[in-house]
Write a protein that holds these residues in place. Structure first.
Motif, PDB file in Angstrom:
ATOM      1  N   HIS A 288       0.830  -1.206   0.000  1.00 49.76           N
ATOM      2  CA  HIS A 288       0.000   0.000   0.000  1.00 49.76           C
ATOM      3  C   HIS A 288       0.863   1.254   0.000  1.00 49.76           C
ATOM      4  O   HIS A 288       0.578   2.224  -0.724  1.00 49.76           O
ATOM      5  CB  HIS A 288      -0.920   0.004   1.223  1.00 49.76           C
ATOM      6  N   GLU A 289       1.915   1.270   0.789  1.00 52.03           N
ATOM      7  CA  GLU A 289       2.805   2.433   0.844  1.00 52.03           C
ATOM      8  C   GLU A 289       3.505   2.663  -0.485  1.00 52.03           C
ATOM      9  O   GLU A 289       3.652   3.808  -0.922  1.00 52.03           O
ATOM     10  CB  GLU A 289       3.833   2.246   1.950  1.00 52.03           C
ATOM     11  N   MET A 290       3.940   1.595  -1.132  1.00 53.05           N
ATOM     12  CA  MET A 290       4.613   1.751  -2.413  1.00 53.05           C
ATOM     13  C   MET A 290       3.669   2.330  -3.462  1.00 53.05           C
ATOM     14  O   MET A 290       4.057   3.216  -4.232  1.00 53.05           O
ATOM     15  CB  MET A 290       5.188   0.407  -2.871  1.00 53.05           C
ATOM     16  N   ILE A 291       2.455   1.831  -3.509  1.00 50.94           N
ATOM     17  CA  ILE A 291       1.477   2.353  -4.470  1.00 50.94           C
ATOM     18  C   ILE A 291       1.218   3.827  -4.193  1.00 50.94           C
ATOM     19  O   ILE A 291       1.181   4.658  -5.113  1.00 50.94           O
ATOM     20  CB  ILE A 291       0.165   1.545  -4.388  1.00 50.94           C
ATOM     21  N   GLU A 292       1.058   4.158  -2.939  1.00 54.14           N
ATOM     22  CA  GLU A 292       0.729   5.529  -2.547  1.00 54.14           C
ATOM     23  C   GLU A 292       1.864   6.508  -2.832  1.00 54.14           C
ATOM     24  O   GLU A 292       1.639   7.637  -3.279  1.00 54.14           O
ATOM     25  CB  GLU A 292       0.372   5.552  -1.056  1.00 54.14           C
ATOM     26  N   LYS A 293       3.110   6.084  -2.617  1.00 54.13           N
ATOM     27  CA  LYS A 293       4.245   7.005  -2.693  1.00 54.13           C
ATOM     28  C   LYS A 293       4.974   7.018  -4.032  1.00 54.13           C
ATOM     29  O   LYS A 293       5.731   7.945  -4.312  1.00 54.13           O
ATOM     30  CB  LYS A 293       5.252   6.655  -1.586  1.00 54.13           C
ATOM     31  N   PHE A 294       4.740   6.024  -4.859  1.00 59.88           N
ATOM     32  CA  PHE A 294       5.519   5.915  -6.101  1.00 59.88           C
ATOM     33  C   PHE A 294       5.263   7.092  -7.036  1.00 59.88           C
ATOM     34  O   PHE A 294       4.141   7.562  -7.195  1.00 59.88           O
ATOM     35  CB  PHE A 294       5.185   4.619  -6.835  1.00 59.88           C
ATOM     36  N   SER A 295       6.329   7.545  -7.671  1.00 62.84           N
ATOM     37  CA  SER A 295       6.210   8.545  -8.737  1.00 62.84           C
ATOM     38  C   SER A 295       7.416   8.395  -9.659  1.00 62.84           C
ATOM     39  O   SER A 295       8.527   8.098  -9.203  1.00 62.84           O
ATOM     40  CB  SER A 295       6.155   9.968  -8.176  1.00 62.84           C
ATOM     41  N   LEU A 296       7.186   8.598 -10.937  1.00 63.56           N
ATOM     42  CA  LEU A 296       8.264   8.443 -11.913  1.00 63.56           C
ATOM     43  C   LEU A 296       9.368   9.480 -11.723  1.00 63.56           C
ATOM     44  O   LEU A 296      10.530   9.214 -12.039  1.00 63.56           O
ATOM     45  CB  LEU A 296       7.702   8.544 -13.336  1.00 63.56           C
ATOM     46  N   ASP A 297       9.018  10.644 -11.198  1.00 61.94           N
ATOM     47  CA  ASP A 297      10.055  11.667 -11.040  1.00 61.94           C
ATOM     48  C   ASP A 297      11.007  11.371  -9.889  1.00 61.94           C
ATOM     49  O   ASP A 297      11.992  12.091  -9.686  1.00 61.94           O
ATOM     50  CB  ASP A 297       9.442  13.060 -10.883  1.00 61.94           C
TER      51      ASP A 297
END
Length: 476
Positions: A288-297
């Protein structure tokens, strides 16, 4: 608002490697963040390199990791079929559109003629560009010859979601093959058609394709279609950072990690942080944390290093995060043979003791076998112990005899009472914990490591403890 649609489009040419799975994971994160759609498309147009069973292996690999898809060859969908070999008529339709626009033509040259062009370019110290040999009156394309894209060479500047602003000159543009003489399209052509028709909003791919991006941009223009967001992911390198990760460096089928006792959550955490971080010092992430925090930048532009020791550490951390009931289910196939007849209550008691010491589920047998059967004494382990070898065998045996007397006198054999008896034994013998407790631990387990001594003794019970101590003395 545009619906986010991402895809993973592997070729069925072998097992799923780390780099490929990471690409799938990042695309899945993007879709999950916006309740979008993640598609699994199989690019099986290279029939020479196709490996039987690879499609099933790809699907099983993603399922093991917990990556689910909403559209694919097994689920169908509005934009199917999702197997490229079943979309040949679609590619020929779009190829004909390019022919009609004067942007594609039949390649009349033989392999020998093409090789002669390359040799001549090398002699002239020039890069080989097919468009310099573009035929003035190409034959009508009948499918027996390769079909080439008639490029429009020009410089390009574009923004890559990972690499930032990029640019290239006109020399990067050339006439590339759209459809081969066997009737199958090339990757350079069919993935662009599929992404357009499937309304893909984000395309992530490995760094090896970055030099081809200008060609893709040229084709997007020719087809008059809006290109998706492009993201180029840096290579995953071997631990020394000098070359791409390969089989010789430990790269293996992602499913092997499951059979070796790695958790899918740990592998997902590991893959996600191969080149990405959230800007903090956090290393252990839930899904859940990875989905929430991920960003390509936040994906780094430099290559990531594959460090299996870090994966091992992360796996241990994720094992600790599991509830006992969850862990018990997951270790079903990892118990030692000696645990076959043990009941669930006792096995969970043992599992609770060793959970913090597990690095992989495969470690379970070596650190629990002695809970289910009496181990065979191995006094060489004492000789290899820096502290214990300070004592001779007679002194070691005497300490174990004193331990037996202390154990016999414990009224209620609980962990607290056992610890009190052990502490008193330290005073009585004048020994240090590093010697006395290590000796007792070895005598009851003959294992390289074990849980807290009082917990171990309480679990195997007074009677079994005394039996093992006596067996150790007899074997000394």
């Amino acid at each position: 608002m545009t619906t986010i649609r991402t895809r993973f489009a592997p070729s069925p040419t072998g097992f799923m490697h780390v780099g490929g799975v990471r690409t799938a994971l990042f695309a899945w994160f993007i879709a999950q963040q916006s309740s979008g759609t993640f598609i699994l498309r199989i690019e099986d147009t290279d029939k020479v390199r196709e490996v039987e069973g690879s499609i099933t292996q790809i699907e099983n690999s993603l399922r093991w990791l917990g990556i689910d898809w909403q559209e694919g060859i097994d689920k169908g969908g509005t934009f199917g079929p999702y197997l490229q070999s079943k979309r040949l008529a679609i590619y020929k339709e779009w190829a004909q559109k390019l022919i009609d626009q004067g942007r594609a033509y039949a390649d009349p040259y033989s392999k020998d003629e093409l090789e002669a062009f390359r040799v001549q370019a090398k002699m002239n110290k020039q890069p080989f560009l097919y468009r310099r040999h573009r035929p003035e009156n190409p034959p009508e394309w009948d499918g027996s010859q390769p079909l080439r894209f008639k490029s429009d060479p020009k410089p390009y500047t574009w923004t890559d979601a990972v690499m930032g602003d990029l640019s290239t000159g006109a020399d990067a543009i050339d006439d590339f093959i759209l459809i081969k003489s066997d009737g199958f399209p090339t990757y350079n052509f069919c993935h662009i058609i599929d992404d357009m028709l499937m309304e893909i909003t984000h395309v992530l791919r490995s760094q090896e394709f970055i030099s081809s991006t200008p060609k893709f941009l040229n084709l997007y223009e020719a087809l008059q279609i809006q290109r998706p967001i492009l993201g180029t992911l840096p290579y995953v390198m071997a631990i020394d950072g000098k070359k791409k990760l390969g089989k010789r460096d430990g790269a293996k089928d992602i499913l092997e990690y499951g059979s070796e006792g790695f958790l899918p959550e740990a592998m997902m955490n590991f893959l996600a942080t191969l080149g990405w971080n959230d800007g903090t010092e956090q290393e252990v992430f839930t899904v859940h944390e990875m989905i929430e925090k991920f960003s390509l930048d936040r994906v780094q532009r430099s290559p990531a290093r594959f460090d299996e020791q870090r994966l091992l550490w992360l796996n241990g951390q994720h094992i600790r995060l599991l509830s006992l009931d969850d862990l018990y289910v997951r270790v079903t196939d990892f118990w030692p043979a000696s645990a076959k007849d043990a009941d669930e209550i006792y096995k969970k008691q043992v599992l609770a003791l060793v959970q913090d010491r597990l690095k992989t589920l495969k470690d379970l047998p070596i650190i629990t076998d002695y809970f289910f059967q009496s181990p065979v004494p191995n006094w060489l382990m004492a000789d290899d112990n820096k502290q214990l070898r300070k004592l001779n065998r007679q002194e070691q045996s005497e300490l174990l005899s004193q331990t037996m007397k202390a154990i016999e006198q414990v009224k209620d054999f609980t962990t607290d009472n056992i610890q009190s008896a052990l502490n008193q034994l330290l005073i009585t013998t004048g020994q240090k914990p590093g010697i006395l407790f290590s000796l007792i631990r070895l005598a009851v387990s003959w294992a390289p490591f074990s849980p807290a001594l009082n917990d171990t003794l309480a679990t195997i019970g007074r009677g079994e403890t005394l039996t093992r101590l006596q067996t150790a003395i007899d074997a000394a």
